[in-house]
Design a protein around this motif. Structure first.
Motif, short mmCIF file in Angstrom:
data_model
loop_
_atom_site.label_atom_id
_atom_site.label_comp_id
_atom_site.label_asym_id
_atom_site.label_seq_id
_atom_site.Cartn_x
_atom_site.Cartn_y
_atom_site.Cartn_z
N VAL A 100 0.84 -1.19 0.00
CA VAL A 100 0.00 0.00 0.00
C VAL A 100 0.88 1.24 0.00
O VAL A 100 1.97 1.25 0.59
N LEU A 101 0.43 2.29 -0.67
CA LEU A 101 1.12 3.58 -0.71
C LEU A 101 2.60 3.40 -1.05
O LEU A 101 3.49 3.88 -0.34
N ILE A 102 2.85 2.72 -2.13
CA ILE A 102 4.20 2.39 -2.54
C ILE A 102 4.41 2.73 -4.01
O ILE A 102 3.46 2.92 -4.76
N ASP A 103 5.68 2.79 -4.39
CA ASP A 103 6.03 2.80 -5.80
C ASP A 103 5.84 1.38 -6.29
O ASP A 103 6.54 0.47 -5.82
N PRO A 104 4.92 1.13 -7.20
CA PRO A 104 4.62 -0.26 -7.58
C PRO A 104 5.77 -0.99 -8.25
O PRO A 104 5.73 -2.22 -8.31
N ARG A 105 6.77 -0.27 -8.73
CA ARG A 105 7.90 -0.89 -9.41
C ARG A 105 9.05 -1.28 -8.48
O ARG A 105 10.00 -1.93 -8.93
N VAL A 106 8.99 -0.91 -7.21
CA VAL A 106 10.08 -1.14 -6.28
C VAL A 106 9.72 -2.25 -5.30
O VAL A 106 8.84 -2.09 -4.46
N GLY A 107 10.42 -3.37 -5.38
CA GLY A 107 10.10 -4.53 -4.58
C GLY A 107 10.21 -4.32 -3.08
O GLY A 107 9.43 -4.89 -2.32
N SER A 108 11.16 -3.50 -2.64
CA SER A 108 11.39 -3.31 -1.21
C SER A 108 10.21 -2.63 -0.52
O SER A 108 10.12 -2.68 0.70
N GLY A 109 9.31 -2.02 -1.26
CA GLY A 109 8.17 -1.36 -0.67
C GLY A 109 7.00 -2.28 -0.35
O GLY A 109 6.10 -1.89 0.39
N TYR A 110 6.98 -3.46 -0.91
CA TYR A 110 5.87 -4.37 -0.71
C TYR A 110 5.92 -5.03 0.68
O TYR A 110 7.00 -5.39 1.16
N ARG A 111 4.76 -5.19 1.30
CA ARG A 111 4.69 -5.77 2.63
C ARG A 111 4.68 -7.29 2.65
O ARG A 111 5.24 -7.92 3.56
N TYR A 112 4.03 -7.91 1.68
CA TYR A 112 3.80 -9.35 1.70
C TYR A 112 4.25 -9.98 0.40
O TYR A 112 4.08 -9.41 -0.68
N TRP A 113 4.79 -11.18 0.52
CA TRP A 113 5.32 -11.92 -0.63
C TRP A 113 4.87 -13.36 -0.59
O TRP A 113 4.76 -13.97 0.47
N GLY A 114 4.64 -13.93 -1.77
CA GLY A 114 4.37 -15.34 -1.88
C GLY A 114 5.65 -16.14 -1.96
O GLY A 114 6.76 -15.60 -1.92
N GLN A 115 5.50 -17.45 -2.09
CA GLN A 115 6.65 -18.35 -2.09
C GLN A 115 7.29 -18.50 -3.47
O GLN A 115 8.41 -19.00 -3.58
N GLY A 116 6.60 -18.07 -4.50
CA GLY A 116 7.13 -18.12 -5.84
C GLY A 116 6.69 -19.35 -6.62
O GLY A 116 6.37 -20.39 -6.05
N THR A 117 6.68 -19.22 -7.94
CA THR A 117 6.40 -20.33 -8.83
C THR A 117 7.38 -20.28 -9.99
O THR A 117 7.67 -19.22 -10.54
N GLN A 118 7.93 -21.44 -10.35
CA GLN A 118 9.00 -21.51 -11.34
C GLN A 118 8.44 -21.46 -12.76
O GLN A 118 7.53 -22.22 -13.10
N VAL A 119 9.02 -20.59 -13.57
CA VAL A 119 8.74 -20.54 -15.01
C VAL A 119 10.04 -20.83 -15.74
O VAL A 119 11.04 -20.13 -15.53
N THR A 120 10.04 -21.85 -16.58
CA THR A 120 11.21 -22.20 -17.36
C THR A 120 10.85 -22.20 -18.83
O THR A 120 9.91 -22.89 -19.24
N VAL A 121 11.60 -21.44 -19.62
CA VAL A 121 11.36 -21.32 -21.05
C VAL A 121 12.56 -21.90 -21.79
O VAL A 121 13.68 -21.41 -21.64
N SER A 122 12.33 -22.94 -22.56
CA SER A 122 13.40 -23.59 -23.30
C SER A 122 13.55 -22.97 -24.68
O SER A 122 12.58 -22.49 -25.29
N SER A 123 14.77 -23.01 -25.21
CA SER A 123 15.06 -22.45 -26.52
C SER A 123 15.08 -23.51 -27.60
O SER A 123 15.08 -24.72 -27.31
#
Length: 123
Positions: A100-123
């Protein structure tokens, strides 16, 4: 206070598509700016996309603009990221974040984070 759980990652060939989802707990979901970030091995965490609480304004990194689309459904407490025309350099762990009340492009401003999901793109 807010728990975020990402899903939808996987392995796809270059040029393909994936749809990511982030399910959030809490009853004030609509007040949060929601963002997507990604981190590849040995790299720093980078901004990908963000969306305001009402969904009225979206933000994208230059590297994904025109290929990725962020959206949200506040009735379902869910934010989405549609990834099209994928490139090998898009491979990373993708994280959902809320703030909330953050620069949306700056990660350090976010309060909560998920655990992540892997995306792999093969060439």
């Amino acid at each position: 206070q807010v728990q975020l759980v990402e899903s939808g990652g996987g392995l796809v060939q270059a040029g393909g598509s994936l749809g990511l989802s982030c399910a959030a707990s809490g009853r004030t979901f609509s007040t949060y700016i929601m963002g997507w970030f990604r981190q590849a091995p040995g790299k720093e965490r980078d901004f990908v996309a963000a969306i305001t609480g009402s969904g009225g304004i979206t933000y994208y990194a230059d590297s994904v603009k025109g290929r990725f689309t962020i959206s949200r459904d506040n009735a379902k407490n869910t934010v989405y990221l549609q990834l099209n025309s994928l490139k090998p350099e898009d491979s990373a762990v993708y994280y959902c974040a809320a703030g909330v009340l953050i620069d949306p492009r700056v990660g350090s401003g976010y309060r909560y984070w998920g655990q992540g999901t892997q995306v792999t793109v093969s060439s």
